[in-house]
Design an enzyme around this catalytic site. Sequence first.
Site, PDB file in Angstrom:
ATOM      1  N   CYS A   6       0.843  -1.203   0.000  1.00  0.00           N
ATOM      2  CA  CYS A   6       0.000   0.000   0.000  1.00  0.00           C
ATOM      3  C   CYS A   6       0.884   1.262   0.000  1.00  0.00           C
ATOM      4  O   CYS A   6       1.521   1.570  -0.999  1.00  0.00           O
ATOM      5  CB  CYS A   6      -0.952  -0.044   1.187  1.00  0.00           C
ATOM      6  SG  CYS A   6      -2.364   1.105   1.023  1.00  0.00           S
ATOM      7  N   HIS A  35      -3.757  -5.408   0.533  1.00  0.00           N
ATOM      8  CA  HIS A  35      -3.193  -5.849   1.820  1.00  0.00           C
ATOM      9  C   HIS A  35      -3.185  -7.382   1.899  1.00  0.00           C
ATOM     10  O   HIS A  35      -4.193  -8.002   2.238  1.00  0.00           O
ATOM     11  CB  HIS A  35      -4.003  -5.263   2.981  1.00  0.00           C
ATOM     12  CG  HIS A  35      -3.801  -3.797   3.156  1.00  0.00           C
ATOM     13  ND1 HIS A  35      -2.791  -3.276   3.927  1.00  0.00           N
ATOM     14  CD2 HIS A  35      -4.459  -2.741   2.634  1.00  0.00           C
ATOM     15  CE1 HIS A  35      -2.838  -1.953   3.888  1.00  0.00           C
ATOM     16  NE2 HIS A  35      -3.840  -1.604   3.102  1.00  0.00           N
ATOM     17  N   GLU A  70      -1.844  -9.169   4.114  1.00  0.00           N
ATOM     18  CA  GLU A  70      -1.821  -9.637   5.499  1.00  0.00           C
ATOM     19  C   GLU A  70      -3.199  -9.884   6.085  1.00  0.00           C
ATOM     20  O   GLU A  70      -3.326 -10.545   7.117  1.00  0.00           O
ATOM     21  CB  GLU A  70      -1.043  -8.642   6.374  1.00  0.00           C
ATOM     22  CG  GLU A  70      -1.734  -7.305   6.596  1.00  0.00           C
ATOM     23  CD  GLU A  70      -1.450  -6.282   5.502  1.00  0.00           C
ATOM     24  OE1 GLU A  70      -1.666  -5.081   5.739  1.00  0.00           O
ATOM     25  OE2 GLU A  70      -1.010  -6.687   4.397  1.00  0.00           O
ATOM     26  N   SER A  92       1.636 -14.094  38.891  1.00  0.00           N
ATOM     27  CA  SER A  92       0.214 -13.848  39.128  1.00  0.00           C
ATOM     28  C   SER A  92      -0.636 -15.083  38.871  1.00  0.00           C
ATOM     29  O   SER A  92      -1.774 -15.162  39.347  1.00  0.00           O
ATOM     30  CB  SER A  92      -0.270 -12.714  38.219  1.00  0.00           C
ATOM     31  OG  SER A  92      -0.272 -13.132  36.860  1.00  0.00           O
ATOM     32  N   GLY A  93      -0.107 -16.026  38.087  1.00  0.00           N
ATOM     33  CA  GLY A  93      -0.922 -17.166  37.680  1.00  0.00           C
ATOM     34  C   GLY A  93      -1.537 -16.973  36.314  1.00  0.00           C
ATOM     35  O   GLY A  93      -2.133 -17.899  35.763  1.00  0.00           O
ATOM     36  N   GLY A  94      -1.404 -15.749  35.743  1.00  0.00           N
ATOM     37  CA  GLY A  94      -1.864 -15.511  34.395  1.00  0.00           C
ATOM     38  C   GLY A  94      -0.915 -16.127  33.379  1.00  0.00           C
ATOM     39  O   GLY A  94       0.162 -16.623  33.721  1.00  0.00           O
ATOM     40  N   VAL A  95      -1.308 -16.078  32.117  1.00  0.00           N
ATOM     41  CA  VAL A  95      -0.534 -16.737  31.066  1.00  0.00           C
ATOM     42  C   VAL A  95       0.884 -16.183  30.980  1.00  0.00           C
ATOM     43  O   VAL A  95       1.863 -16.932  30.983  1.00  0.00           O
ATOM     44  CB  VAL A  95      -1.246 -16.603  29.705  1.00  0.00           C
ATOM     45  CG1 VAL A  95      -0.378 -17.190  28.595  1.00  0.00           C
ATOM     46  CG2 VAL A  95      -2.600 -17.289  29.737  1.00  0.00           C
ATOM     47  N   ASP A  96       1.014 -14.859  30.909  1.00  0.00           N
ATOM     48  CA  ASP A  96       2.330 -14.260  30.660  1.00  0.00           C
ATOM     49  C   ASP A  96       3.317 -14.564  31.779  1.00  0.00           C
ATOM     50  O   ASP A  96       4.432 -15.024  31.533  1.00  0.00           O
ATOM     51  CB  ASP A  96       2.194 -12.745  30.482  1.00  0.00           C
ATOM     52  CG  ASP A  96       1.269 -12.377  29.330  1.00  0.00           C
ATOM     53  OD1 ASP A  96       1.033 -13.249  28.466  1.00  0.00           O
ATOM     54  OD2 ASP A  96       0.779 -11.243  29.299  1.00  0.00           O
ATOM     55  N   SER A  97       2.916 -14.299  33.014  1.00  0.00           N
ATOM     56  CA  SER A  97       3.845 -14.526  34.120  1.00  0.00           C
ATOM     57  C   SER A  97       4.121 -16.019  34.319  1.00  0.00           C
ATOM     58  O   SER A  97       5.217 -16.410  34.719  1.00  0.00           O
ATOM     59  CB  SER A  97       3.316 -13.896  35.414  1.00  0.00           C
ATOM     60  OG  SER A  97       2.202 -14.591  35.925  1.00  0.00           O
ATOM     61  N   SER A  98       3.133 -16.851  34.024  1.00  0.00           N
ATOM     62  CA  SER A  98       3.342 -18.299  34.161  1.00  0.00           C
ATOM     63  C   SER A  98       4.376 -18.799  33.163  1.00  0.00           C
ATOM     64  O   SER A  98       5.234 -19.636  33.485  1.00  0.00           O
ATOM     65  CB  SER A  98       2.022 -19.049  33.964  1.00  0.00           C
ATOM     66  OG  SER A  98       1.092 -18.726  34.984  1.00  0.00           O
TER      67      SER A  98
END
Length: 512
Positions: A82, A168, A170, A223-229
Site C-alpha cells: 500500500c 493488503h 496480510e 500472578s498465575g496468568g498466562v504471561d507470568s506463568s
Amino acid sequence: MIKGGVAILDFGSQYTQLIARRVRELGVYCELLPGNCTWGEVKKLEPGAIILAGSPYSVYEDGSPKPPDEVYTTSLPVLGICYGMQLLAHHTGGRVEGGHHREFGPALLNTKTSSLFTGIESGQRAWMSHGDRVTQVPAGYSVVASTDLLEIAAMENQEASRYGVQFHPEVNHTVFGSALLEHFLFGISNLEPSWDMKYFAVQAKQYILDELGENGKVILGLSGGVDSSVVAALLHSAVPERFVPIFVDNGLLRDGEREEVERTFREHFGMDLITVDGEDRFLDELAGVSDPEQKRKIIGRVFIELFEEAANSIPGVTHLAQGTLYPDVIESVSFRGPSATIKSHHNVGGLPEKMNLSLLEPLRELFKDEVRELGRELGLSNWMVSRHPFPGPGLAVRILGAITREDRDLLQKVDRVFIDYLREENLYDEIWQAFSVLLPIRTVGVMGDERTYENTLAIRAVTSTDGMTADWYHMPYDLLAKISARIINEVRGINRVVYDISSKPPATIEWE
C-alpha cells in the site's frame, strides 16, 4: 535481539502488526521498526528482507514518514504494501496521485505472469484500503496486477528485487495473501522457516544466562496468568537455582487460583515459590472504597509493599523479570509515537527503580499466541496457557461499589459456575474473555413461595484477537437460559442474571 528474518518498517498503518503476525506464522522471525528509523537500526537486525508497511499519510505531503534512503538501493529484497508500494514508486521515478476513485473493501485482482504472483491464480479477491494510487511505475518496473478500478495494483522490478502491492496481503480478506507472503519470503528472499517456539526457547535461555551473568539472581511477581506463568517456566528451565517466583495472594483471585498456582509451580515444577498471604491486608484497606481508580491505586500500593517485603528476604537478587510482550514494545516504538500509558500489569508500579534491580523481559519479542505456544513447549498445561485474561486488580473491578468479603465469596462462586459451564459446553476456547460482574443492585424475586430481595449479576463474554477491540459473544438463547438457571439454583444470593451485549468500542471489556 534475535538476528535475521525480516525488518518491517511501520509508517502508522492499522495493519502493520498484522503483517508481523503473518510473517511469524510462516516461520520467519521479524521485527517492527519505526518507518523513519536509521539504516543503522535496520542493519542491526541483519535482515534477509524488508517490508514497507502502509500508512494513513500521502507520500507527497510535507512531513510524511520516509524510510532511510538506503532502502531504495539495498541489495535486500523489498516488498512495499500500500503506502510502501507508493514509497517505492514516488522515490525512484514513478508517480503517485490522490483525488482518484478510492478503494475500500474487496476487489478482484487480475494478475499477469510475474515473479511475485508465481503459483497464484488470477481473478481472486484482494482487500483494498487506499485513497492514493500509483499512476506511473518507475523505470525498470512492470505492472503485474490490476483491478477494474485500478490500473496498477502491483508492480515489480525483478532484477532489483523490488515488489509493490496496493492491496493488503496480510488480512484474511485477501484470499491468496498468505501464499503471496510465503512466496516473497521463501521463493524470492530465500529465507528459511526456522522461527518457532522450540528455537525461541533456546535463544531466550541464552539471553537469560547472558543477562544474569555468573552471579545474577532473578525474582518474578507470579500472578498465575498466562504471561507470568510462561516467564516462570522459562526462567526455571534456564536458571532453576537462581530464580525465585513470588506469588502475592490479594484475596481477589478466581476461586481455587491460589491452590492451582501452588500445585503447578511448587509441586509440578518444583520451584522455590514464595506465597504471600495478603488477603486480610488488601480487603481491610479496600473496605468502604467504591471508586474504581482508588481501588486500583490501593491494590497497586499494597502489592508493591508486600512484594518488596518478600523480595528483601531473598539474598543476592539482581534482576526483576516481567511478562512484557511484543505489542507493548510496539506501542513505545511505533512511528505513531509512544503510548501515553503503559499497562499496569506489565509495569508493576515502578518496582525496578524502587528496588534498584535490572529488568529482565524474556518475552518481549513474542505475540500472545506465541507466548501460549511457548508455554506448551515448556511443559505448562493447556489449561494454564489457554486461560482468559484476568485483570491485575482481580475481582475488585468486577464488584461494582465497595468490596466486602461476602460479595467476594459470592462472585467467586458464581464466576466458577459460569466458567465451568463454558468449559463443559466446549465454548471456553471460542471466547477471548468471559467473566461475571456483581452489580450494586438488589431486585425482587420469587423462589418457591417466598419473595426474595437479592443481588443482580451481569455475565459477559467477548470475542477478540488482541483485546484492543471486541465484540460480544453471540451466545445461543438456550445456553444463556441454562447458565442463568444454574447460577441462581446453585449460588444463594443471586436472583437475577443479565447478559452484557456491548462491544468495544464504545464500551470496554471490563466494567471498571
